[in-house]
Design an enzyme around this catalytic site. Structure first.
Site, short mmCIF file in Angstrom:
data_model
loop_
_atom_site.label_atom_id
_atom_site.label_comp_id
_atom_site.label_asym_id
_atom_site.label_seq_id
_atom_site.Cartn_x
_atom_site.Cartn_y
_atom_site.Cartn_z
N LYS A 127 0.76 -1.20 -0.04
CA LYS A 127 -0.17 0.15 -0.13
C LYS A 127 0.75 1.24 0.00
O LYS A 127 0.59 2.07 -0.61
CB LYS A 127 -1.02 0.09 1.30
CG LYS A 127 -1.98 -1.10 0.98
CD LYS A 127 -3.15 -1.23 2.15
CE LYS A 127 -4.02 -2.31 2.21
NZ LYS A 127 -5.04 -2.14 3.10
N ASP A 136 -9.39 2.34 2.90
CA ASP A 136 -9.05 1.59 4.10
C ASP A 136 -9.93 2.29 5.21
O ASP A 136 -10.74 1.86 5.90
CB ASP A 136 -7.79 1.37 4.47
CG ASP A 136 -7.35 0.15 3.61
OD1 ASP A 136 -8.17 -0.65 2.98
OD2 ASP A 136 -6.13 0.12 3.57
N GLY A 194 -1.47 0.72 15.76
CA GLY A 194 -0.99 0.35 14.60
C GLY A 194 -0.83 1.75 13.66
O GLY A 194 -1.96 2.18 13.28
N ALA A 195 0.27 2.17 13.36
CA ALA A 195 0.28 3.30 12.58
C ALA A 195 1.08 2.95 11.04
O ALA A 195 1.83 4.08 10.33
CB ALA A 195 1.38 4.33 13.03
N GLY A 196 0.75 1.81 10.52
CA GLY A 196 1.08 1.35 9.24
C GLY A 196 0.14 1.89 8.27
O GLY A 196 -0.51 2.97 8.51
N GLY A 197 0.06 1.25 7.10
CA GLY A 197 -0.59 1.83 6.17
C GLY A 197 -2.43 1.84 6.39
O GLY A 197 -2.95 2.86 6.33
#
Lengths: 264, 264
Positions: free
Chosen positions: B73, B110, B134-137
């Protein structure tokens, strides 16, 4: 009923245009019948982008096969790592598969599929004189398959004299002295005549050769699949010739594809 | 029943692995329902080959859209010509479409899909305090969508402090002073808590945060779709919390995809 999920394997058919391709309608039901979790989808690949598209497709890990149709068959032969003898002779490919070592292998089923369909319909070319219009990718493959199947003499016509001479040289190397070539159609003496040009795809196309100059009850075959009844076949039928439709070539290839891709 | 022919338009979903993707099972029935001649197929794109694969796909003339899932992503945001504000904020994309001028536009559904699913289930985040792991995509997209939907305060945790600081800066630029960050989960005061980490995909994963420290009757949401019932949701339900499944995020995206790709 086809069900596509994350586990489905991919096959594509490349062409430009691609809307006319018949292979999804034949292969997808075969996948379903064999209970193979795979799908064949059409890929419209404009010629300037062909290399980029094929490079991308070949890197897709769940893509197992690439079918190729006009105008990409000659280029496709150059986009594989290895080539079958038929591809070497014809200089064109219509199917690429991924080998166990990850390399791509090119095969050409156009000719063998066409001849299988012809034999199936009762028109075995063995010991016959055959006329063929078109020395392009499909024409080259059909020429080689006709000679491999025992055609005694083959007359090929194409307006591109360089292409024609190159094909004749490749055919003569394998089947010496059985092929004659000409820029204009020469159907004299032929009991089986074949159109392997794209003429007939469009309703206003000229005829690839004149059906009214053929011997009575000739077999007139066309590789154009859409329309099913080309002007050539319509006029040939009206003259009492026996007609052989383009779709038979694809039907003749189905068993060959099944074996080539190891499907069930 | 899906029927693929030469006229069928293509959509792909890119991932590595790709076997777990749920989108073909949602989008293909939608195409059929809307009488759209299109198909979505899974594309297994190993990370080292992603650029080559996307370059090839973008050149396919009958391919209209690319869906993107983990781990691509963030990279996908860089493979488009133009990016939506949500993509600029989150730094990641999960859908690319071909624009009328032939360029590719990246969007990220998302977050908006997740929030749409949350609202649909009666858990509107407006004026609420929300905790997000969670600080990902996916986490970045959900964070931005929660703030855009009016969440009053957002607490984000992630062990990667650089990633966390960068996300906070991007969020603060649009929604100043509403986001706090920490390396360890801080669920105090939150009525809605969200797992946007991959923890829960595997049965032996640790919990992303402790459901027994939450206020009574909290809303516990998970973006993991497979298994449907993660350990987090199972334990949260046993403690009397209200659980919200990962699949709702995808369901919430369906209408958004439909509008984005102009489907019927």
């Amino acid at each position: 009923m086809m069900s596509i999920s994350g586990t489905t394997r991919l096959y594509v058919v490349l062409g430009d245009p691609v809307t006319q391709v018949q292979s999804p309608g034949l292969l997808n039901p075969l996948f379903a019948k064999l209970d193979v979790d795979a799908v064949l989808v059409p890929v419209h690949a404009p010629a300037p982008d062909l290399e980029r598209i094929v490079a991308g497709l070949q890197a897709i890990a769940n893509l197992d096969g690439i079918f190729v149709t006009v105008p990409h068959k000659v280029a496709a032969a150059g986009l594989a790592d290895r080539r079958s003898p038929m591809v070497e002779i014809t200089g064109s490919a219509n199917a690429l598969r991924r080998e166990p070592d990850g390399r791509w292998y090119a095969e050409n089923f156009d000719g063998t599929g066409f001849v299988a369909g012809l034999v199936e319909a009762g028109h075995d070319p063995q010991a016959r004189t055959v006329f063929l219009a078109g020395a392009g990718g499909a024409g080259s493959a059909i020429a080689a398959a006709l000679l491999a199947a025992g055609a005694e003499r083959l007359a090929v016509c194409d307006p591109d004299s360089a292409k024609l001479a190159a094909l004749r040289a490749r055919l003569d190397a394998h089947w010496p002295g059985r092929t004659s070539v000409s820029a204009e159609p020469d159907t004299a003496g032929a009991g089986i005549v074949v159109n392997a040009t794209p003429l007939g795809l469009r309703p206003d196309d000229p005829l690839p050769f004149r059906p009214d100059e053929l011997a009575p009850r000739s077999v007139v075959a066309d590789i154009v699949m859409k329309p099913r009844e080309t002007r050539l076949l319509r006029e040939a039928a009206a003259l009492g010739h026996r007609v052989h439709y383009g779709i038979h070539m694809l039907e003749g290839q189905l068993n060959a594809y099944r074996a080539f891709f190891g499907l069930g």
